[in-house]
Scaffold this active site. Structure first.
Site, PDB file in Angstrom:
ATOM      1  N   HIS A 141      26.645   7.770 -16.972  1.00  0.00           N
ATOM      2  CA  HIS A 141      25.485   7.882 -16.077  1.00  0.00           C
ATOM      3  C   HIS A 141      25.696   7.058 -14.800  1.00  0.00           C
ATOM      4  O   HIS A 141      24.806   6.345 -14.352  1.00  0.00           O
ATOM      5  CB  HIS A 141      24.190   7.473 -16.809  1.00  0.00           C
ATOM      6  CG  HIS A 141      23.612   8.594 -17.627  1.00  0.00           C
ATOM      7  ND1 HIS A 141      22.492   8.442 -18.403  1.00  0.00           N
ATOM      8  CD2 HIS A 141      24.006   9.889 -17.775  1.00  0.00           C
ATOM      9  CE1 HIS A 141      22.234   9.605 -19.010  1.00  0.00           C
ATOM     10  NE2 HIS A 141      23.124  10.483 -18.645  1.00  0.00           N
ATOM     11  N   TYR A 147      36.788  11.855 -21.898  1.00  0.00           N
ATOM     12  CA  TYR A 147      36.856  10.771 -20.906  1.00  0.00           C
ATOM     13  C   TYR A 147      38.056   9.889 -21.226  1.00  0.00           C
ATOM     14  O   TYR A 147      38.097   9.261 -22.287  1.00  0.00           O
ATOM     15  CB  TYR A 147      35.556   9.947 -20.929  1.00  0.00           C
ATOM     16  CG  TYR A 147      34.342  10.851 -20.820  1.00  0.00           C
ATOM     17  CD1 TYR A 147      33.839  11.235 -19.584  1.00  0.00           C
ATOM     18  CD2 TYR A 147      33.736  11.367 -21.974  1.00  0.00           C
ATOM     19  CE1 TYR A 147      32.758  12.097 -19.479  1.00  0.00           C
ATOM     20  CE2 TYR A 147      32.656  12.231 -21.877  1.00  0.00           C
ATOM     21  CZ  TYR A 147      32.173  12.601 -20.638  1.00  0.00           C
ATOM     22  OH  TYR A 147      31.106  13.470 -20.549  1.00  0.00           O
ATOM     23  N   ASP A 157       0.804  -1.225   0.000  1.00  0.00           N
ATOM     24  CA  ASP A 157       0.000   0.000   0.000  1.00  0.00           C
ATOM     25  C   ASP A 157       0.837   1.276   0.000  1.00  0.00           C
ATOM     26  O   ASP A 157       0.345   2.340   0.344  1.00  0.00           O
ATOM     27  CB  ASP A 157      -0.968  -0.008   1.196  1.00  0.00           C
ATOM     28  CG  ASP A 157      -0.238  -0.208   2.508  1.00  0.00           C
ATOM     29  OD1 ASP A 157       1.001  -0.360   2.480  1.00  0.00           O
ATOM     30  OD2 ASP A 157      -0.899  -0.216   3.563  1.00  0.00           O
ATOM     31  N   ASP A 181      27.287  15.819 -11.844  1.00  0.00           N
ATOM     32  CA  ASP A 181      26.265  16.143 -12.851  1.00  0.00           C
ATOM     33  C   ASP A 181      24.945  16.115 -12.104  1.00  0.00           C
ATOM     34  O   ASP A 181      24.471  15.046 -11.700  1.00  0.00           O
ATOM     35  CB  ASP A 181      26.318  15.102 -13.978  1.00  0.00           C
ATOM     36  CG  ASP A 181      25.370  15.433 -15.127  1.00  0.00           C
ATOM     37  OD1 ASP A 181      24.451  16.252 -14.940  1.00  0.00           O
ATOM     38  OD2 ASP A 181      25.553  14.850 -16.215  1.00  0.00           O
ATOM     39  N   GLU A 201      29.016  21.421 -18.093  1.00  0.00           N
ATOM     40  CA  GLU A 201      27.670  21.603 -18.664  1.00  0.00           C
ATOM     41  C   GLU A 201      27.004  22.860 -18.147  1.00  0.00           C
ATOM     42  O   GLU A 201      26.929  23.095 -16.941  1.00  0.00           O
ATOM     43  CB  GLU A 201      26.812  20.388 -18.288  1.00  0.00           C
ATOM     44  CG  GLU A 201      25.371  20.489 -18.754  1.00  0.00           C
ATOM     45  CD  GLU A 201      24.580  19.215 -18.475  1.00  0.00           C
ATOM     46  OE1 GLU A 201      24.939  18.475 -17.540  1.00  0.00           O
ATOM     47  OE2 GLU A 201      23.594  18.964 -19.191  1.00  0.00           O
ATOM     48  N   GLU A 215      27.175  20.513 -23.210  1.00  0.00           N
ATOM     49  CA  GLU A 215      27.918  19.620 -22.323  1.00  0.00           C
ATOM     50  C   GLU A 215      28.963  18.753 -23.035  1.00  0.00           C
ATOM     51  O   GLU A 215      28.807  17.537 -23.117  1.00  0.00           O
ATOM     52  CB  GLU A 215      26.955  18.742 -21.522  1.00  0.00           C
ATOM     53  CG  GLU A 215      25.865  18.048 -22.328  1.00  0.00           C
ATOM     54  CD  GLU A 215      24.960  17.212 -21.426  1.00  0.00           C
ATOM     55  OE1 GLU A 215      25.475  16.439 -20.607  1.00  0.00           O
ATOM     56  OE2 GLU A 215      23.735  17.320 -21.561  1.00  0.00           O
ATOM     57  N   ARG A 237      33.522  16.529 -17.836  1.00  0.00           N
ATOM     58  CA  ARG A 237      32.372  17.039 -18.592  1.00  0.00           C
ATOM     59  C   ARG A 237      31.996  18.353 -17.932  1.00  0.00           C
ATOM     60  O   ARG A 237      31.988  18.451 -16.696  1.00  0.00           O
ATOM     61  CB  ARG A 237      31.200  16.047 -18.547  1.00  0.00           C
ATOM     62  CG  ARG A 237      29.946  16.568 -19.244  1.00  0.00           C
ATOM     63  CD  ARG A 237      28.902  15.474 -19.501  1.00  0.00           C
ATOM     64  NE  ARG A 237      28.310  14.906 -18.300  1.00  0.00           N
ATOM     65  CZ  ARG A 237      28.591  13.706 -17.799  1.00  0.00           C
ATOM     66  NH1 ARG A 237      29.484  12.935 -18.387  1.00  0.00           N
ATOM     67  NH2 ARG A 237      28.000  13.268 -16.700  1.00  0.00           N
ATOM     68  N   HIS A 241      29.083  10.989 -26.427  1.00  0.00           N
ATOM     69  CA  HIS A 241      27.671  11.365 -26.223  1.00  0.00           C
ATOM     70  C   HIS A 241      27.349  12.659 -26.950  1.00  0.00           C
ATOM     71  O   HIS A 241      28.257  13.347 -27.450  1.00  0.00           O
ATOM     72  CB  HIS A 241      27.354  11.479 -24.723  1.00  0.00           C
ATOM     73  CG  HIS A 241      28.184  12.494 -23.986  1.00  0.00           C
ATOM     74  ND1 HIS A 241      27.955  13.847 -24.056  1.00  0.00           N
ATOM     75  CD2 HIS A 241      29.258  12.342 -23.156  1.00  0.00           C
ATOM     76  CE1 HIS A 241      28.828  14.490 -23.305  1.00  0.00           C
ATOM     77  NE2 HIS A 241      29.652  13.593 -22.749  1.00  0.00           N
ATOM     78  N   ASP A 260      20.220  21.496 -15.171  1.00  0.00           N
ATOM     79  CA  ASP A 260      21.138  20.388 -15.440  1.00  0.00           C
ATOM     80  C   ASP A 260      22.554  20.944 -15.556  1.00  0.00           C
ATOM     81  O   ASP A 260      22.870  21.613 -16.539  1.00  0.00           O
ATOM     82  CB  ASP A 260      20.703  19.708 -16.756  1.00  0.00           C
ATOM     83  CG  ASP A 260      21.489  18.443 -17.043  1.00  0.00           C
ATOM     84  OD1 ASP A 260      22.312  18.038 -16.200  1.00  0.00           O
ATOM     85  OD2 ASP A 260      21.268  17.853 -18.116  1.00  0.00           O
ATOM     86  N   HIS A 290      15.672  15.941 -20.102  1.00  0.00           N
ATOM     87  CA  HIS A 290      15.816  15.717 -21.543  1.00  0.00           C
ATOM     88  C   HIS A 290      14.437  16.034 -22.111  1.00  0.00           C
ATOM     89  O   HIS A 290      13.575  15.167 -22.217  1.00  0.00           O
ATOM     90  CB  HIS A 290      16.233  14.274 -21.846  1.00  0.00           C
ATOM     91  CG  HIS A 290      17.647  13.985 -21.422  1.00  0.00           C
ATOM     92  ND1 HIS A 290      18.329  12.858 -21.785  1.00  0.00           N
ATOM     93  CD2 HIS A 290      18.529  14.696 -20.679  1.00  0.00           C
ATOM     94  CE1 HIS A 290      19.554  12.876 -21.274  1.00  0.00           C
ATOM     95  NE2 HIS A 290      19.688  13.986 -20.592  1.00  0.00           N
ATOM     96  N   HIS A 294      20.902  18.703 -25.239  1.00  0.00           N
ATOM     97  CA  HIS A 294      19.504  18.257 -25.271  1.00  0.00           C
ATOM     98  C   HIS A 294      18.655  19.431 -24.823  1.00  0.00           C
ATOM     99  O   HIS A 294      19.168  20.370 -24.198  1.00  0.00           O
ATOM    100  CB  HIS A 294      19.297  17.035 -24.359  1.00  0.00           C
ATOM    101  CG  HIS A 294      19.767  17.251 -22.944  1.00  0.00           C
ATOM    102  ND1 HIS A 294      19.041  17.958 -22.011  1.00  0.00           N
ATOM    103  CD2 HIS A 294      20.911  16.871 -22.299  1.00  0.00           C
ATOM    104  CE1 HIS A 294      19.711  17.989 -20.860  1.00  0.00           C
ATOM    105  NE2 HIS A 294      20.857  17.349 -21.002  1.00  0.00           N
TER     106      HIS A 294
END
Ligand code: GLY
Ligand code: MN
Length: 437
Positions: free
Chosen positions: A246, A388, A41, A263, A399, A384, A397, A355, A274, A366, A359
């Site tokens: 990620h 790496y 519940d 991030d 951003e 961004e 990175r 990557h 972001d 996103h 976005h």
């Protein structure tokens, strides 16, 4: 909700944008998200469907919006159905919205309880043949989970096979892409909360703490300043973890002389921010870390200049790849002959930058919008770039969130330190010294 009330004018304007694009002889139906059971519940934290929030401001499950562009009375062009407040539910979950409260939030006059929807809808269908139905059309969505919109579509197909069904998603996407001034203010607020959290948190970073301690400090600052929490699972990735794009485990101890990639972004009034920054755990970047950091910072600055009205993410991303390629050559990570023999499927830079560079940002981190959407004032995108180097345990990175305006672009995270000296100063600020002494 933890945010200050939003004027219902915004939601009315948003509805009008969609209504104007619907044919007069059609109707549209938009459902809320489900309250998802976690076990027994208890439920997962509820997050309203971004489209329903965009059109109504209502943050409650079992909400249905019907748009009727052909209604002769303007007040009947939007009809909302909400959960009927019941004492046996409220004793557990707290007060549910009354019809008057839902009217104030959404600016919709005609509101009924949700259990009357089916009768209303069946009557409405006597006059309309074409129904616009909503669907998550994100090309990267792969799920077996059916939303309320998906389930509703299945019912309509079965019960009313003669009706014409049309896609609502392209219309709502078009509207959501260009943010209204109130939406920009909410994204700015999310960015400001994120910036403040960063400044408060960084001085506490030092070798020996866990990544999750950084997450905890950010979370505290977010909630204390009115955010609902994180707009996405925060990535607090130290050392070699910084090369996992990620990484969200956030359970590693910070080692001396490594870096930590953060991030993260607050969600305010359902609007996202972001940000990504990289911090030297011991307070100063090593020579190599500095070299890579400066390379990425240069690419960030170069790419930001390209984010203007009339371009597309796809277009400037091609240029970013060339900037990265140039930096990789300087860093000695690739050689000219790697570029000469590269193929379209296997470009030389790809080992170090794998990557996309942008976005859209809005109600979702996103957000709606594709890589070939032509940028216009009022749109917000991330910028961004990253490099790496897995075998060196260095993932950088950086951003920012960029608003396109008539006169150029604006970095909504411009108050968040990013220059090497700014970051090192923040690390070594008074509070940090006080804490470690
Ligand atoms: N902030 C995570 C991402 O943009 O993928
Ligand atoms: Mn991002």
């Amino acid at each position: 909700m933890k945010y200050f009330p939003i004027s219902s004018d915004l939601f009315a304007r948003n509805r009008n944008k969609v209504l104007r694009q619907l044919p007069h002889d059609s109707i549209a139906v938009i459902h809320s998200n489900d309250l998802i059971p976690r076990n027994g519940d208890l439920f997962f934290k509820f997050r309203q469907h971004s489209d329903l929030f965009y059109l109504t401001g209502i943050e409650q499950e079992k909400t249905i919006l019907v748009l009727i562009p052909g209604a002769s009375d303007n007040k009947e062009k939007a009809v909302l159905f909400i959960l009927e407040p019941k004492p046996e539910i409220e004793i557990w979950e707290g007060k549910k919205l009354t019809i008057t409260q839902a009217q104030q939030i959404s600016g919709i006059s005609h509101i009924e309880y949700e259990h009357t929807f089916h009768i209303f809808f069946a009557k409405l269908l006597q006059h309309y043949n074409c129904i616009y139905l909503n669907k998550n059309e994100n090309p990267r969505l792969h799920t077996f989970v059916k939303s309320r919109d998906d389930r509703f579509k299945r019912i309509i197909r079965k019960r009313f096979p003669e009706k014409q069904i049309e896609r609502l998603a392209p219309i709502i996407t078009e509207c959501r892409l260009r943010k209204e001034p109130e939406e920009i203010a909410l994204i700015e607020q999310a960015c400001n909360i994120t910036t403040n959290a960063f400044k408060q948190t960084v001085p506490y970073i030092k070798p020996g703490i866990y990544e999750y301690e950084i997450e905890a400090l950010l979370t505290k600052e977010f909630i204390a300043h009115g955010a609902s929490g994180h707009a996405f699972e925060p990535i607090i990735a130290s050392g070699a973890n910084s090369c996992f794009l990620h990484y969200v485990s956030n359970n590693t101890v910070l080692q001396p002389n490594t870096i930590v990639l953060m991030d993260f972004g607050a969600e305010y009034a359902n609007y996202a921010s972001d940000a990504t920054r990289v911090i030297p755990v011991s307070g100063k970047f090593t020579q190599r870390q500095k070299q890579v950091y400066e390379a990425v910072l240069r690419v960030l600055k170069q790419t930001t200049k390209l984010i203007i009205t009339g371009t597309t993410i796809l277009e400037y991303q091609e240029q970013t790849k060339l900037y990265i390629q140039e930096e990789l050559l300087h860093l000695g990570l690739i050689k000219q002959h790697d570029i000469t023999k590269q193929t379209k499927d296997k470009p030389a830079y790809f080992t170090y930058f794998m990557h996309g560079v942008s976005h859209f940002i809005g109600l979702d981190t996103h957000d709606v919008g594709n890589k070939d959407t032509v940028l216009e004032p009022g749109m917000v995108v991330s910028c961004e770039p990253g490099i790496y180097i897995a075998n060196e345990g260095i993932g950088i990175r950086l951003e920012n969130d960029i608003l396109i305006t008539e006169t150029g672009n604006k970095n909504l995270l411009e108050q968040m330190p990013i220059e090497i000296e700014e970051i090192e100063d923040l690390m070594n600020s008074y509070w940090h010294n006080k804490k470690i002494n």
